[in-house]
Motif scaffolding. Structure first.
Motif, PDB file in Angstrom:
ATOM      1  N   GLN A   1      -7.815  19.817   9.075  1.00 41.47           N
ATOM      2  CA  GLN A   1      -7.711  18.979  10.448  1.00 41.47           C
ATOM      3  C   GLN A   1      -7.022  17.823  10.271  1.00 41.47           C
ATOM      4  O   GLN A   1      -6.783  17.015   9.185  1.00 41.47           O
ATOM      5  N   SER A   2      -6.348  17.571  11.732  1.00 45.80           N
ATOM      6  CA  SER A   2      -5.375  16.315  11.777  1.00 45.80           C
ATOM      7  C   SER A   2      -6.633  15.310  11.689  1.00 45.80           C
ATOM      8  O   SER A   2      -7.194  15.210  12.705  1.00 45.80           O
ATOM      9  N   VAL A   3      -6.261  14.187  11.094  1.00 49.48           N
ATOM     10  CA  VAL A   3      -7.018  12.863  11.203  1.00 49.48           C
ATOM     11  C   VAL A   3      -6.319  11.598  10.893  1.00 49.48           C
ATOM     12  O   VAL A   3      -5.179  11.606  10.178  1.00 49.48           O
ATOM     13  N   ARG A   4      -6.443  10.579  11.513  1.00 52.01           N
ATOM     14  CA  ARG A   4      -5.844   9.399  11.309  1.00 52.01           C
ATOM     15  C   ARG A   4      -6.444   8.706   9.923  1.00 52.01           C
ATOM     16  O   ARG A   4      -7.720   8.317   9.737  1.00 52.01           O
ATOM     17  N   VAL A   5      -5.569   8.080   9.166  1.00 52.78           N
ATOM     18  CA  VAL A   5      -5.893   7.526   7.833  1.00 52.78           C
ATOM     19  C   VAL A   5      -5.410   6.134   7.645  1.00 52.78           C
ATOM     20  O   VAL A   5      -4.027   5.930   7.958  1.00 52.78           O
ATOM     21  N   PHE A   6      -6.188   5.294   7.490  1.00 57.75           N
ATOM     22  CA  PHE A   6      -5.771   3.828   7.210  1.00 57.75           C
ATOM     23  C   PHE A   6      -5.714   3.461   5.957  1.00 57.75           C
ATOM     24  O   PHE A   6      -6.568   3.897   5.384  1.00 57.75           O
TER      25      PHE A   6
ATOM     26  N   ILE B   1     -10.292   7.762   8.861  1.00 54.97           N
ATOM     27  CA  ILE B   1     -10.863   7.407   7.607  1.00 54.97           C
ATOM     28  C   ILE B   1      -9.941   6.239   7.342  1.00 54.97           C
ATOM     29  O   ILE B   1      -8.856   5.999   7.415  1.00 54.97           O
ATOM     30  N   VAL B   2     -10.761   5.058   6.883  1.00 52.45           N
ATOM     31  CA  VAL B   2     -10.075   3.851   6.435  1.00 52.45           C
ATOM     32  C   VAL B   2     -10.493   3.796   4.951  1.00 52.45           C
ATOM     33  O   VAL B   2     -11.607   3.416   4.543  1.00 52.45           O
ATOM     34  N   LEU B   3      -9.371   3.713   3.946  1.00 55.49           N
ATOM     35  CA  LEU B   3      -9.485   3.463   2.867  1.00 55.49           C
ATOM     36  C   LEU B   3      -9.010   2.307   2.414  1.00 55.49           C
ATOM     37  O   LEU B   3      -8.147   1.809   3.016  1.00 55.49           O
ATOM     38  N   GLY B   4      -9.525   1.302   1.288  1.00 58.67           N
ATOM     39  CA  GLY B   4      -9.021   0.335   0.865  1.00 58.67           C
ATOM     40  C   GLY B   4      -9.885  -0.544   0.019  1.00 58.67           C
ATOM     41  O   GLY B   4     -10.827  -0.337  -0.015  1.00 58.67           O
ATOM     42  N   ASP B   5      -9.213  -1.590  -0.499  1.00 51.49           N
ATOM     43  CA  ASP B   5      -9.692  -2.740  -1.225  1.00 51.49           C
ATOM     44  C   ASP B   5      -9.936  -3.861  -0.366  1.00 51.49           C
ATOM     45  O   ASP B   5      -9.021  -4.577   0.303  1.00 51.49           O
ATOM     46  N   PHE B   6     -11.370  -4.067   0.092  1.00 52.76           N
ATOM     47  CA  PHE B   6     -11.475  -5.110   1.117  1.00 52.76           C
ATOM     48  C   PHE B   6     -11.983  -6.510   0.151  1.00 52.76           C
ATOM     49  O   PHE B   6     -12.210  -7.552   1.029  1.00 52.76           O
TER      50      PHE B   6
ATOM     51  N   TYR C   1      -2.177  -3.708   6.808  1.00 55.49           N
ATOM     52  CA  TYR C   1      -2.681  -2.223   6.739  1.00 55.49           C
ATOM     53  C   TYR C   1      -1.642  -1.357   7.073  1.00 55.49           C
ATOM     54  O   TYR C   1      -0.416  -1.813   7.501  1.00 55.49           O
ATOM     55  N   MET C   2      -1.747   0.129   6.698  1.00 55.70           N
ATOM     56  CA  MET C   2      -0.808   1.125   7.117  1.00 55.70           C
ATOM     57  C   MET C   2      -1.714   2.200   7.633  1.00 55.70           C
ATOM     58  O   MET C   2      -2.974   2.338   7.513  1.00 55.70           O
ATOM     59  N   ALA C   3      -1.136   3.164   8.255  1.00 52.37           N
ATOM     60  CA  ALA C   3      -1.732   4.047   8.995  1.00 52.37           C
ATOM     61  C   ALA C   3      -0.959   5.384   9.085  1.00 52.37           C
ATOM     62  O   ALA C   3       0.498   5.119   9.341  1.00 52.37           O
ATOM     63  N   VAL C   4      -1.284   6.689   8.959  1.00 56.21           N
ATOM     64  CA  VAL C   4      -0.617   7.645   8.987  1.00 56.21           C
ATOM     65  C   VAL C   4      -1.611   8.769   9.506  1.00 56.21           C
ATOM     66  O   VAL C   4      -2.666   8.635   9.630  1.00 56.21           O
ATOM     67  N   THR C   5      -0.886   9.950  10.323  1.00 51.70           N
ATOM     68  CA  THR C   5      -1.944  11.118  10.659  1.00 51.70           C
ATOM     69  C   THR C   5      -1.687  12.032   9.474  1.00 51.70           C
ATOM     70  O   THR C   5      -0.394  12.319   8.895  1.00 51.70           O
ATOM     71  N   ALA C   6      -2.963  12.388   8.816  1.00 49.29           N
ATOM     72  CA  ALA C   6      -2.736  13.257   7.831  1.00 49.29           C
ATOM     73  C   ALA C   6      -3.590  14.526   8.175  1.00 49.29           C
ATOM     74  O   ALA C   6      -4.297  14.658   9.020  1.00 49.29           O
ATOM     75  N   THR C   7      -3.531  15.375   7.033  1.00 47.31           N
ATOM     76  CA  THR C   7      -4.341  16.521   7.103  1.00 47.31           C
ATOM     77  C   THR C   7      -5.593  16.674   6.078  1.00 47.31           C
ATOM     78  O   THR C   7      -5.159  16.551   4.937  1.00 47.31           O
TER      79      THR C   7
ATOM     80  N   GLN D   1       0.911  -1.197   0.158  1.00 52.77           N
ATOM     81  CA  GLN D   1       0.000   0.273  -0.073  1.00 52.77           C
ATOM     82  C   GLN D   1       1.012   1.242  -0.126  1.00 52.77           C
ATOM     83  O   GLN D   1       2.090   1.157   0.299  1.00 52.77           O
ATOM     84  N   ALA D   2       0.298   2.259  -0.275  1.00 53.76           N
ATOM     85  CA  ALA D   2       0.727   3.622  -0.259  1.00 53.76           C
ATOM     86  C   ALA D   2      -0.045   4.731   0.110  1.00 53.76           C
ATOM     87  O   ALA D   2      -1.434   4.707  -0.527  1.00 53.76           O
ATOM     88  N   ILE D   3       0.185   5.796   0.736  1.00 50.64           N
ATOM     89  CA  ILE D   3      -0.489   6.991   0.976  1.00 50.64           C
ATOM     90  C   ILE D   3       0.072   8.232   0.467  1.00 50.64           C
ATOM     91  O   ILE D   3       1.364   8.453   0.927  1.00 50.64           O
TER      92      ILE D   3
END
Length: 289
Positions: free
Chosen positions: A164-169, A200-205, A154-160, A128-130
Motif C-alpha cells: 500500500q502507498s503510505v506517507r513516511v516521515f 509512519i513516523v520514524l526517528g530519534d526523538f 525532518y523528511m517525508a516521502v510516499t513509500a510502498t 536523514q535518509a530513507i
C-alpha cells in the motif's frame, strides 16, 4: 633509485588524499562480507519498517552497517546521523553482497566535513535518509527553525509498505538537555503529520516516552510497541546504550503486527523494526467515518 623513492612518495600522498576524501566515517576497508547470521530473513520483508540512528562519526564500517540491515531486510528504513557518502556505500554493499536493492531519498540539513569527509569546499551531506525496496515519490525535506546545538529537520516521502502507498516521515530532534527546542520541533513535525490519515513516523526523538515535548505526537499517533505509552513508560523497551527509549515508530491509521529492538555493537542506538498491517488500519479508518 631516485625514481623508486619518488614513486613511493607519490603513492603515500595518494593514500593520504584518499583518507581525507573518504572522511572519518568511511569503512575500515573490509573486502569481503561476513555471511548473515542464522535466522536472518531471506529477502526484503514487504510489511516491515525500521529506524536506526547509525551514529556519526563513530568509525563504523559501512559493510557492518549493511550486514545489520540485511539481517532484518525491511521494506523501508529511516536512518539518522546519515552521511550521504556512507549511505551510498551501504546501498552498494547491500546490493553486491546480499542481493538487496534499495532506492534512497535524503533529508540533508548540514554540509559537514568533520562528520562526513569530502573536502572543505565540497563537504559531505549529513542528516536523514530513507531507503526503500520500492521507488519513493513526493520527497520533502524541512529544516526546523531552531535546531538547537546542531541543525536538525525532518523528511517525508510516499513509500510502498505492505503493498500500500503510505506517507513516511523520518526525523532527528535536538540533542539531550534541549527540551524547549525539541518541544518546538515536535509541534512543527506534528502539524505536518496531521495532514495525513495514514502515516509512519520514524526517528530519534532524543526524549523518553513521558517527556512533555512528545505530547503533540502522542495526540496524533501511537508507538508500534503496544505496551509503550506516555503513562506507562516503564513498559517501553530501551533503544540506546544508556538504556533509554529515544527511537520510535509512530503509527497513525496503521496497525502494528510485531515489534522488535535489536541490540547492535555498531552504533549507540539499537535497530528498531515493526511489521505492519496497512489494510487493517485502513479498514478501521473507514469504519470510524
Amino acid at each position: 633509485m631516485v625514481f623508486g623513492r619518488r614513486t613511493r612518495m607519490w603513492a603515500g600522498a595518494l593514500v593520504v588524499a584518499c583518507v581525507v576524501l573518504m572522511g572519518p566515517s568511511a569503512p575500515t576497508g573490509a573486502l569481503f562480507a561476513r555471511p548473515l547470521p542464522a535466522g536472518a530473513v531471506k529477502g526484503v520483508v514487504p510489511d516491515r519498517v525500521m529506524t536506526w540512528n547509525i551514529c556519526n562519526p563513530c568509525g563504523t564500517s559501512n559493510l557492518d552497517r549493511a550486514r545489520e540491515i540485511a539481517t532484518y531486510a525491511p521494506q523501508v528504513i529511516g536512518l539518522q546521523e546519515a552521511c550521504v557518502r556512507d549511505v551510498e556505500k551501504i546501498r552498494i554493499h547491500l546490493r553486491r553482497f546480499y542481493g538487496l536493492v534499495y532506492h534512497v531519498r535524503y533529508g540533508t540539513v548540514l554540509q559537514d566535513w568533520g562528520r562526513c569527509g569530502g573536502v572543505p569546499w565540497n563537504p559531505g551531506g549529513y542528516g536523514q535518509a530513507i531507503l526503500s525496496a520500492a521507488p519513493l515519490t513526493d520527497p520533502v525535506s524541512v529544516e526546523y527553525p531552531d535546531g538547537g546545538s546542531e541543525d536538525r529537520g525532518y523528511m517525508a516521502v510516499t513509500a510502498t509498505v505492505d503493498g500500500q502507498s503510505v506517507r513516511v516521515f523520518n526525523t532527528h530532534l535536538a540533542q539531550r538537555r534541549q527540551e524547549a527546542v525539541r518541544a518546538a520541533q515536535t509541534k512543527v513535525l506534528a502539524a505536518a503529520v496531521a495532514r495525513y490519515d495514514r502515516v509512519i513516523v520514524l526517528g530519534d526523538f532524543n526524549a523518553v516516552p513521558d517527556a512533555p515535548e512528545l505530547a503533540p505526537m502522542w495526540e496524533l499517533a501511537t508507538d508500534a510497541d503496544p505496551r509503550c505509552r506516555p503513562l506507562s513508560a516503564g513498559g517501553c523497551a530501551p533503544t540506546t546504550d544508556w538504556q533509554s527509549k529515544f527511537d520510535y515508530v509512530f503509527l497513525r491509521g496503521i496497525v502494528p503486527l510485531g515489534h522488535r529492538v535489536h541490540p547492535t555493537s555498531y552504533s549507540d542506538h539499537d535497530l528498531l523494526h515493526t511489521d505492519l498491517d496497512i489494510d487493517q488500519g485502513t479498514t478501521a479508518l473507514k469504519a470510524d467515518r
